[in-house]
Each structure stands twice: as structure tokens, then as C-alpha cells.
Enzyme design. Structure first.
Site, PDB file in Angstrom:
ATOM      1  CB  CYS A 143      39.782  41.370  49.826  1.00 62.96           C
ATOM      2  SG  CYS A 143      40.628  41.219  48.228  1.00 62.96           S
TER       3      CYS A 143
ATOM      4  CE  LYS B  38      41.356  36.957  49.117  1.00 65.57           C
ATOM      5  NZ  LYS B  38      41.704  37.978  48.121  1.00 65.57           N
TER       6      LYS B  38
ATOM      7  CG  ASP C 211      45.135  38.789  46.881  1.00 62.05           C
ATOM      8  OD1 ASP C 211      44.142  38.182  46.444  1.00 62.05           O
ATOM      9  OD2 ASP C 211      45.590  39.829  46.346  1.00 62.05           O
TER      10      ASP C 211
ATOM     11  CG  HIS D 235      48.726  42.681  44.607  1.00 58.03           C
ATOM     12  ND1 HIS D 235      48.192  43.041  43.388  1.00 58.03           N
ATOM     13  CD2 HIS D 235      47.794  41.911  45.208  1.00 58.03           C
ATOM     14  CE1 HIS D 235      46.984  42.519  43.265  1.00 58.03           C
ATOM     15  NE2 HIS D 235      46.712  41.827  44.348  1.00 58.03           N
TER      16      HIS D 235
ATOM     17  CG  ASP E  91      43.257  39.234  51.302  1.00 55.89           C
ATOM     18  OD1 ASP E  91      43.014  38.066  51.636  1.00 55.89           O
ATOM     19  OD2 ASP E  91      42.901  39.700  50.206  1.00 55.89           O
TER      20      ASP E  91
ATOM     21  CG  HIS F 222      47.385  37.496  42.788  1.00 55.76           C
ATOM     22  ND1 HIS F 222      46.107  37.035  42.559  1.00 55.76           N
ATOM     23  CD2 HIS F 222      47.230  38.702  43.418  1.00 55.76           C
ATOM     24  CE1 HIS F 222      45.235  37.907  43.032  1.00 55.76           C
ATOM     25  NE2 HIS F 222      45.880  38.926  43.572  1.00 55.76           N
TER      26      HIS F 222
HETATM   27  C1  VGL Z   1      42.872  43.191  47.347  1.00 56.94           C
HETATM   28  C2  VGL Z   1      43.070  44.414  45.419  1.00 56.94           C
HETATM   29  C3  VGL Z   1      43.665  43.360  44.777  1.00 56.94           C
HETATM   30  C4  VGL Z   1      42.436  43.134  48.781  1.00 56.94           C
HETATM   31  C5  VGL Z   1      43.465  42.112  46.731  1.00 56.94           C
HETATM   32  O1  VGL Z   1      42.928  42.278  49.550  1.00 56.94           O
HETATM   33  O2  VGL Z   1      41.565  43.960  49.169  1.00 56.94           O
HETATM   34  N1  VGL Z   1      42.669  44.330  46.685  1.00 56.94           N
HETATM   35  N2  VGL Z   1      43.867  42.204  45.444  1.00 56.94           N
HETATM   36 ZN    ZN Z   2      45.031  40.655  44.550  1.00 54.76          ZN
END
Ligand code: VGL
Ligand code: ZN
Length: 208
Positions: free
Chosen positions: A153, A108, A48, A83, A8, A50
């Protein structure tokens, strides 16, 4: 075969992003050195990714504020700021990350009803992303992980790697990672160690 798993490293988790990890952008040059000179056979970046109505977003819950504790599909869930929404700048990789050397991108977090901190499977351990099968098909025997955020993550990905790919050597690269909360980072490192993940620095990898 040795794999590097970059977790990420996206605009959203860097300063200026929607869920900034303090100093998150400082890992980019370290990650690039590992990509170029770490001796890896397979390089994977997770993303990430979403939908805009993702259930981990505080905006989707009446009265919830970002960083409150809430619930998602009956399970405790941190209420994150919106995010890494698919197709937005926030979800893109950091512009300086050496993407040309990446063999596989693992997205993901697409299912609005469950969060997926790990690059391997959803938080409820239901749906798999396919990353374990990919690494197995590549005959990977060693996985080094780093990225953002150590206490979410990166930790969940390391623990799943150890759990889902028994017998593989798993290492967390500390200086190529940053976390959201300092206490959370300490606890995450202890938990990774307790689950057989070795803690290393990029120096150990680059100066062999
Ligand atoms: C993450 C919180 C929500 C991360 C992703 O990449 O650590 N943290 N989504
Ligand atoms: Zn996330």
C-alpha cells in the site's frame, strides 16, 4: 503546504493482527514524532476498509490458501487472509497512533470486486478515492508518505501520488515504514526511486 500521508497503520497490519507486517508496530512512535514535530500542514491517515466478502480474501475463493496467487475480476491478485473488515478491531488504527492530530481519514478497499492498495485509486486504476482532489484543494505541494506495508500500500500510494499529482515533491520515509517481504521492500524502494520519489529518514525531517 506540506502533507504527511500515514498509510494503513491499523491493528490488522501489526503483530497480533490478521495480516501482520513484521515489526509493523515499531513505526507508531516514529509516526507520532512526525505528526507532532514534522512541520506538516495537513495530516492524512488511510484505512484499509474491506467488506467481509472482499474478493482479495482467500476465504472467498474455492480452494485458495492465504498468500496464494489467484485472480480477481480477471486480474492476478494475491489471496490475502481476511483482514481489516469494516467495523472490526482489525480495521481500527493502532491504539497508540496520535489520531487527534489527523485532519482527514481516507478509507479504501470497499469494493468487493477490486483491491485498492493505493490510497488514491483502485488497483485497476478505475475508481478514485478522492484523496488527490482533497490534497489539491488543500493546496498541497509536498507529500511525505510512510506506513504499512512498504511493498504494497505504501508503494502503490507513492507511485500514484507521483503519477496523479505531477510537479509535487513526493518522499518516502523509510524508518517510519515496514514491509511484508524483504525482497519486495528492496524492489519497492527501487521502483519508487525510479518514479521520482525521494527516499528519506525521519531524522532528516525532524532535525532540520
Ligand atoms: C495491504 C495487502 C492487502 C497494505 C492492504 O496495507 O499494504 N496489503 N491489503
Ligand atoms: Zn487489504
Amino acid at each position: 503546504m506540506k502533507a504527511l500521508l500515514l498509510i494503513d497503520i491499523q491493528n490488522g497490519f501489526c503483530p497480533g493482527g490478521n495480516l501482520p507486517v513484521p515489526h509493523g508496530d515499531e513505526i507508531v512512535p516514529v509516526a507520532n514524532r512526525l505528526i507532532r514535530d514534522g512541520g506538516y500542514d495537513v495530516i492524512v491517515a488511510s484505512q484499509d476498509w474491506h467488506p467481509e466478502n472482499h474478493g482479495s480474501f482467500a476465504s472467498q475463493h474455492q480452494g485458495a490458501k492465504p498468500f496464494d496467487m489467484g485472480e480477481l475480476s480477471g486480474k492476478p491478485q494475491v489471496m490475502w487472509p481476511d483482514h481489516c473488515v469494516q467495523g472490526t478491531h482489525d480495521a481500527e488504527f493502532h491504539p497508540d497512533l496520535a489520531l487527534d492530530a489527523i485532519d482527514h481519514i481516507q478509507q479504501k478497499g470497499e469494493n468487493p470486486a477490486v483491491d485498492s492498495y493505493s490510497a488514491f485509486r483502485d488497483n485497476d486504476q478505475g475508481a478514485l478515492t478522492g484523496l488527490a482532489a482533497y490534497l489539491t484543494a488543500q493546496q498541497v505541494t509536498e507529500i511525505d508518505l510512510c506506513g504499512l506495508a512498504t511493498d504494497y500500500c505504501v508503494k502503490f500510494s507513492a507511485l500514484d501520488a507521483a503519477d496523479m499529482l505531477p510537479g509535487l515533491k513526493i518522499r518516502f520515509i523509510e524508518d517510519a515504514s515496514r514491509g511484508i517481504d524483504p525482497e519486495g521492500v528492496k524492489a519497492a524502494i527501487a521502483e519508487m526511486k525510479a518514479n521520482g520519489v525521494d527516499i528519506v529518514t525521519s531524522r532528516q525531517i525532524l532535525h532540520r
